[in-house]
Design an enzyme around this catalytic site. Structure first.
Site, mmCIF file in Angstrom:
data_model
loop_
_atom_site.group_PDB
_atom_site.id
_atom_site.type_symbol
_atom_site.label_atom_id
_atom_site.label_comp_id
_atom_site.label_asym_id
_atom_site.label_seq_id
_atom_site.Cartn_x
_atom_site.Cartn_y
_atom_site.Cartn_z
ATOM 1 N N THR A 294 0.820 -1.218 0.000
ATOM 2 C CA THR A 294 0.000 0.000 0.000
ATOM 3 C C THR A 294 0.849 1.262 0.000
ATOM 4 O OG1 THR A 294 -0.175 -0.071 2.413
ATOM 5 C CG2 THR A 294 -1.926 -1.124 1.174
ATOM 6 N N SER B 36 -1.965 8.507 -2.507
ATOM 7 C CA SER B 36 -2.009 9.907 -2.952
ATOM 8 C C SER B 36 -0.748 10.693 -2.618
ATOM 9 C CB SER B 36 -3.227 10.611 -2.333
ATOM 10 O OG SER B 36 -4.420 9.927 -2.645
ATOM 11 N N HIS C 202 -1.311 14.852 5.299
ATOM 12 C CA HIS C 202 -2.549 15.552 5.621
ATOM 13 C C HIS C 202 -2.379 16.501 6.807
ATOM 14 C CE1 HIS C 202 -5.105 13.341 2.819
ATOM 15 N NE2 HIS C 202 -4.463 12.236 3.168
ATOM 16 N N VAL D 97 6.748 -14.812 6.150
ATOM 17 C CA VAL D 97 6.501 -15.441 7.453
ATOM 18 C C VAL D 97 5.364 -16.445 7.301
ATOM 19 C CG1 VAL D 97 5.804 -15.057 9.844
ATOM 20 C CG2 VAL D 97 7.300 -13.401 8.697
ATOM 21 N N ILE E 283 -3.941 0.513 8.905
ATOM 22 C CA ILE E 283 -3.340 1.840 8.713
ATOM 23 C C ILE E 283 -3.753 2.377 7.338
ATOM 24 C CG2 ILE E 283 -1.218 3.177 8.871
ATOM 25 C CD1 ILE E 283 -1.935 1.688 11.429
ATOM 26 N N CYS F 125 12.907 11.088 -21.034
ATOM 27 C CA CYS F 125 11.717 11.793 -20.546
ATOM 28 C C CYS F 125 11.997 12.515 -19.232
ATOM 29 C CB CYS F 125 10.567 10.819 -20.353
ATOM 30 S SG CYS F 125 9.985 10.021 -21.857
#
Length: 510
Positions: free
Chosen positions: A46, A51, A55, A178, A354, A421
């Site tokens: 994750t 984003s 925050h 694990v 989380i 690029c």
């Protein structure tokens, strides 16, 4: 199977943003710490696809762990960025309101932020808003402005934090899954893994999407991680002037909604969607035309004229939402993080569920876990050799002309552009491969250097990066992977040698 005979003070499962942050904070002590990651690299779950927002802290309900860690983490990130040399830009956020109902909701967010300790917030009228954001929808009549909000690259940040931990003595075990956790008679945990048995006095479960499985494995708290998928699209850096801040719409029951924001690298990020993930499609991170259209349609309420032809990539990330069964056996969301020593299994700590604002909260969660470990009996003294600063690798595209000349004089490979690029050099790629937590595959190079993140999306540079990985790691070209495992880039050679066409001509003529 190789037997790992080392007994660690603390074993951390999961090298995402939370696990890496905990490892780095523990490296301030003399505790023997290992950081266990089942994938080939840190930030592989994750933490790599979100984003990238630090925050401000007006969203979480006052009194929750989310609120506490959000505020503390937001205040820590600027200092961590300076020490560890990852990109951090405090550009502020705006929550847009389009009617009187939205304006009332913004006032609630403002009041909540004040209770949580967010500083310098203001509610702007339409004129003030348009002065900050010229491309905003004319229907937006007000906004909540939080100048303390910031942006980071989550994968770059996690890598930098993990390197900060390893350079101070933490052992990183990649490609290590694990399979079982047992507490022995001597009160030492025995972790059966794909790399052998690991023993540890304390275990911290920061396994993200798989934290529920790890907790049950240890006989600890029985909760369920429900995955929610969010799709994003990314605009080319030539659209960087589209917005100046992180732009939200008023949140709903699915979260903070679709945002439009700059990234630290100058792209424009739009998303996420809020899609449930079925058990059959668990861990699915592909994208769909339906979800992409939903995201873009929602974002057009913020910025009406989104230049769709400048979309260079789309991707999806998974959020880990913690659920538990109620008295009737029905799964209900906890609406908060789980950060605690387990009540049934002493010396086992869960850092789970989380979701947002988890990225922001990670440094504060890490500091709190270290305090909990010490309270639980971790006898660790100060690491007098701790080095707070991490050098990082040079960024050629951002260097001045004089700095570029110096880099090339030091190493001629900085004069070889591999990714046109993003203007990424061979010198940067080699440095990323040989850094403290080095890249071992194409995605690892991409996350560390941005080679392949530009407009062509690795269409031209991937063969050269594959060649460099092969050379620097001492493996055949066919052994190079995209992201570890069996994700090989090349299948086999098409021929052993390149024929000399002139020799062929000679044979024909003769």
């Amino acid at each position: 199977m190789t037997q790992n005979t080392t007994t660690y003070d603390v074993a951390i499962i999961g090298a995402g943003i939370c696990g890496s942050s905990i490892a780095r904070e523990l490296s301030r002590t003399d505790a023997a710490v290992c950081l266990i990651e089942k994938e080939s690299d840190v930030s592989a779950g994750t933490s790599k696809a979100n984003s990238g927002i630090v925050h401000a802290g007006y969203d979480p309900v006052p009194g929750t762990l989310m609120a506490k860690y959000n505020i503390e983490g937001s205040r820590l990130f600027g200092q961590w960025a300076k020490e560890l040399h990852f990109d951090y830009k405090q550009i502020g956020s705006l929550v847009l309101g389009f009617n009187e109902e939205d304006k009332a909701h913004l006032q609630k967010l403002y009041d909540r932020g004040i209770k949580n300790g967010v500083k310098d917030m203001r509610i702007l009228d339409q004129a003030e808003l348009r002065a900050l954001e010229g491309n905003i929808n004319e229907d937006a009549v007000c906004a909540l402005y939080a100048p303390s909000a910031a942006i980071i690259a989550p994968y770059q940040t996690t890598w930098a934090i993990a390197e900060g931990a390893v350079q101070n003595g933490v052992t990183l075990l990649r490609n290590t899954t694990v399979h079982a956790i047992k507490k022995e008679a001597d009160k030492i945990f025995s972790l059966t893994t794909s790399a052998g048995t690991i023993r540890a006095r304390f275990v911290v479960n920061a396994a993200g999407l798989h934290a529920d499985s790890i907790s049950r494995m240890a006989g600890a708290r029985d909760f369920t991680i429900v995955q929610k998928r969010g799709e994003y699209c990314l605009l080319d850096s030539n659209c960087r002037s589209l917005v100046n801040h992180v732009l939200f719409q008023c949140p709903d029951q699915n979260g903070k909604g679709v945002l439009v924001t700059q990234t630290v690298d100058g792209n424009i990020l739009i998303g996420p969607s809020a899609d449930a993930v079925s058990e059959a499609a668990k861990d699915y991170t592909g994208t769909s035309s339906v979800s992409q259209e939903t995201v873009l349609k929602a974002a057009s309420k913020t910025i009406p004229l989104i230049p769709r032809r400048n979309i260079i990539n789309s991707f999806a990330g998974l959020r880990a939402i913690a659920y538990e069964k109620d008295s009737e056996g029905k799964l209900v969301p906890l609406n908060d993080f789980i950060v605690e020593e387990d009540k049934k299994v002493s010396a086992f700590f869960n850092v789970a569920g989380i979701c947002s604002p988890g990225l922001t909260s990670a440094p504060a969660i890490a500091q709190d876990i270290v305090r909990m470990l010490q309270k639980a009996g971790l006898n660790a003294k100060e690491n007098k050799n701790f080095v707070a600063e991490r050098k990082g690798i040079p960024c050629f595209s951002r260097a001045s002309n004089e700095e570029k000349k110096a880099l090339i004089a030091q190493d001629s490979r900085f004069g070889q552009i591999i990714c046109r690029c993003e203007m990424i050099t061979e010198g940067e790629i080699v440095a990323a491969i040989h850094s403290t937590v080095g890249a071992t595959d194409l995605d690892g190079v991409k996350r560390r250097t941005r080679a392949g993140m530009g407009r062509c999306q690795a269409g031209f540079c991937s063969p050269r990066v594959t060649e460099i990985l092969s050379r620097e790691l001492g493996i055949p070209m066919t052994g190079v992977t995209k992201n570890g495992g069996v994700s090989y880039i090349l299948d086999s050679k098409t021929r052993d040698t390149v024929p000399d066409i002139f020799d062929q001509d000679k044979e024909v003529r003769s």
